[in-house]
Design a protein around this motif. Structure first.
Motif, PDB file in Angstrom:
ATOM      1  N   SER A   1     -37.735 -33.946 -69.364  1.00 45.52           N
ATOM      2  CA  SER A   1     -38.121 -34.586 -68.106  1.00 45.52           C
ATOM      3  C   SER A   1     -38.993 -35.807 -68.340  1.00 45.52           C
ATOM      4  O   SER A   1     -39.864 -36.126 -67.523  1.00 45.52           O
ATOM      5  N   ALA A   2     -38.761 -36.509 -69.438  1.00 44.69           N
ATOM      6  CA  ALA A   2     -39.555 -37.696 -69.745  1.00 44.69           C
ATOM      7  C   ALA A   2     -39.453 -38.737 -68.638  1.00 44.69           C
ATOM      8  O   ALA A   2     -40.422 -39.425 -68.325  1.00 44.69           O
ATOM      9  N   GLN A   3     -38.275 -38.853 -68.022  1.00 47.65           N
ATOM     10  CA  GLN A   3     -38.094 -39.795 -66.922  1.00 47.65           C
ATOM     11  C   GLN A   3     -38.241 -39.125 -65.560  1.00 47.65           C
ATOM     12  O   GLN A   3     -38.444 -39.798 -64.558  1.00 47.65           O
TER      13      GLN A   3
ATOM     14  N   PHE B   1     -38.452 -24.263 -71.182  1.00 49.31           N
ATOM     15  CA  PHE B   1     -39.396 -25.292 -71.598  1.00 49.31           C
ATOM     16  C   PHE B   1     -39.028 -26.585 -70.893  1.00 49.31           C
ATOM     17  O   PHE B   1     -37.847 -26.871 -70.673  1.00 49.31           O
ATOM     18  N   ALA B   2     -40.022 -27.360 -70.551  1.00 50.48           N
ATOM     19  CA  ALA B   2     -39.801 -28.735 -70.122  1.00 50.48           C
ATOM     20  C   ALA B   2     -40.657 -29.624 -71.003  1.00 50.48           C
ATOM     21  O   ALA B   2     -41.750 -29.236 -71.423  1.00 50.48           O
ATOM     22  N   THR B   3     -40.146 -30.791 -71.304  1.00 42.64           N
ATOM     23  CA  THR B   3     -40.922 -31.748 -72.088  1.00 42.64           C
ATOM     24  C   THR B   3     -41.017 -33.053 -71.322  1.00 42.64           C
ATOM     25  O   THR B   3     -40.165 -33.369 -70.488  1.00 42.64           O
ATOM     26  N   THR B   4     -42.067 -33.804 -71.603  1.00 42.07           N
ATOM     27  CA  THR B   4     -42.184 -35.119 -70.984  1.00 42.07           C
ATOM     28  C   THR B   4     -42.845 -36.080 -71.945  1.00 42.07           C
ATOM     29  O   THR B   4     -43.462 -35.679 -72.932  1.00 42.07           O
ATOM     30  N   SER B   5     -42.685 -37.356 -71.652  1.00 41.39           N
ATOM     31  CA  SER B   5     -43.266 -38.435 -72.446  1.00 41.39           C
ATOM     32  C   SER B   5     -44.204 -39.239 -71.556  1.00 41.39           C
ATOM     33  O   SER B   5     -43.929 -39.440 -70.371  1.00 41.39           O
ATOM     34  N   PHE B   6     -45.292 -39.702 -72.152  1.00 43.81           N
ATOM     35  CA  PHE B   6     -46.223 -40.562 -71.438  1.00 43.81           C
ATOM     36  C   PHE B   6     -46.194 -41.978 -71.989  1.00 43.81           C
ATOM     37  O   PHE B   6     -47.180 -42.715 -71.889  1.00 43.81           O
TER      38      PHE B   6
END
Length: 384
Positions: free
Chosen positions: A168-170, A187-192
């Motif tokens: 879910s980075a975007q 799991f969910a992942t994201t980018s900052f």
């Protein structure tokens, strides 16, 4: 050239002005306190990030790619394992699978949303088995800010014993039928990364999960596999921590994030109303809300270069996400492709163009962009 003031594709300076003194104070507090690694702001931000989407745990890490790698490491995914993922995405989605020695298996996307097509998953699973691989997980990508169609995806994963990892980075914070991206999937992942809807002033990322066991494991893995203290290494880990200054930045940005998502809706609605008669505008599924990480239209492939050049001449920046699907790229073209190929992924890659999009895009600037887009498209149509 245009006499219009310079237009930013993503205007981080406007956001900086909006947040103002609170951001300065937050950063300086970290500087003066001197707790630059895992200071108190990291835990505060992790709690806020989890609460925003409704996840139980958030684990801050160094970047979004590491977030995916650490999840795969926690699951013990490696050689002989298959991870299904889309090809129409940034390289990190498949890169992490290959990094672990596992095999990415590329699946087709839905042409309306550009997200992985639930109907393509059976073919991807069959492809993995034909290659004598063990299907272990599915990585979805909430591309351009819209959550994937998770109801059928979750059912498929449950039926086939696959771990669902939502990249879910975007799309962190997007609404899918009343559920918030970040709290969807095992799991969910994201980018900052700064250009993301929720970005920091450098690199950063996070993993979200409801699993107490995996949260504890991930906190260990991100800190060299530490046990009770940092010189008690109970497993082989990595150095991947969200630093305190970035956490302080993100605390302030999270405070205005819901407001910014609302502002993005208004920008997207104006674009769509003004352009839907000329181009393919983005489709958002019913009962869903996108974070609008990008506003992506589609134009005729033969006209795209000229279209972008015409906008550039008027001072309007554009970007193509993504010009070549992963399965056609040198590093990944030897990995399995589901079914008889990915014609939709290949076609849309030749047609997509992203227009400037951010919460602080004022109506006058947006009207200028719209006029430039319409002029470029209608001039090409009349020339044809």
């Amino acid at each position: 050239m245009s006499d219009h003031p310079e237009i930013e594709f993503i205007d981080l300076k406007a956001q900086r002005q909006h947040i103002g003194k609170a951001m300065d104070d937050a950063i300086l507090k970290v500087v003066h306190d001197g707790n630059y690694i895992l200071g108190e702001q990291v835990g505060q931000f992790e709690a806020g990030l989890a609460a925003f989407c409704g996840a139980k745990h958030a684990i801050g890490v160094a970047n979004g790619t590491d977030a995916l790698i650490l999840v795969l490491e926690a699951l013990g995914i490696g050689p002989g394992d298959a991870v299904i993922c889309p090809s129409f995405t940034f390289a990190a989605t498949a890169e992490v699978v290959a990094w672990m020695g596992a095999t990415p298996v590329f699946a087709e996307i839905d042409e309306a949303t550009y997200n992985i097509d639930p109907k393509s998953l059976a073919a991807a699973l069959d492809t993995a088995r034909k290659h004598e691989l063990r299907p272990r997980a599915l990585i979805t990508v909430d591309l351009f800010g819209q959550a994937c169609d998770y109801d059928p995806i979750e059912a498929f994963c449950k039926q086939n014993d696959l771990v669902l990892i939502a990249d879910s980075a975007q799309g962190y914070g997007a609404n899918y039928k009343g559920r918030i991206a970040g709290a969807i999937g095992a799991f969910a992942t994201t980018s900052f990364f700064p250009a993301k809807p929720l970005g920091c002033y450098g690199d950063g990322g996070a993993i979200l999960t409801d699993s107490d066991e995996h949260a504890e494991l991930l906190r260990s893995l991100r800190f060299h596999g530490k046990g009770a203290y940092k010189y008690d290494n109970v497993r082989v880990g990595v150095n991947s921590r969200l630093d305190t200054i970035q956490a302080a930045v993100l605390i302030e940005k999270l405070k205005v994030y819901a407001e910014e998502i609302e502002k993005r809706q208004r920008v997207a609605q104006r674009y769509t109303a003004a352009l839907k008669d000329l181009v393919t505008t983005p489709h958002v599924m019913p009962d869903c809300v996108s974070t609008w990480a990008q506003y992506t239209i589609r134009v005729d492939a033969a006209q795209r270069d000229a279209f972008q050049a015409a906008l550039k001449a008027k001072g309007v920046p554009t970007t193509v996400y993504y010009p070549k699907p992963l399965h056609q790229q040198t590093a990944y073209k030897h990995y399995p492709v589901a079914g008889n190929g990915l014609p939709i992924s290949e076609r849309v890659a030749q047609e997509v163009v992203a227009l400037p999009m951010h919460p602080y895009l004022d109506e006058a600037t947006q009207d200028y962009i719209i006029a430039a887009v319409r002029a470029a498209l209608t001039s090409k149509a009349s020339a044809a």
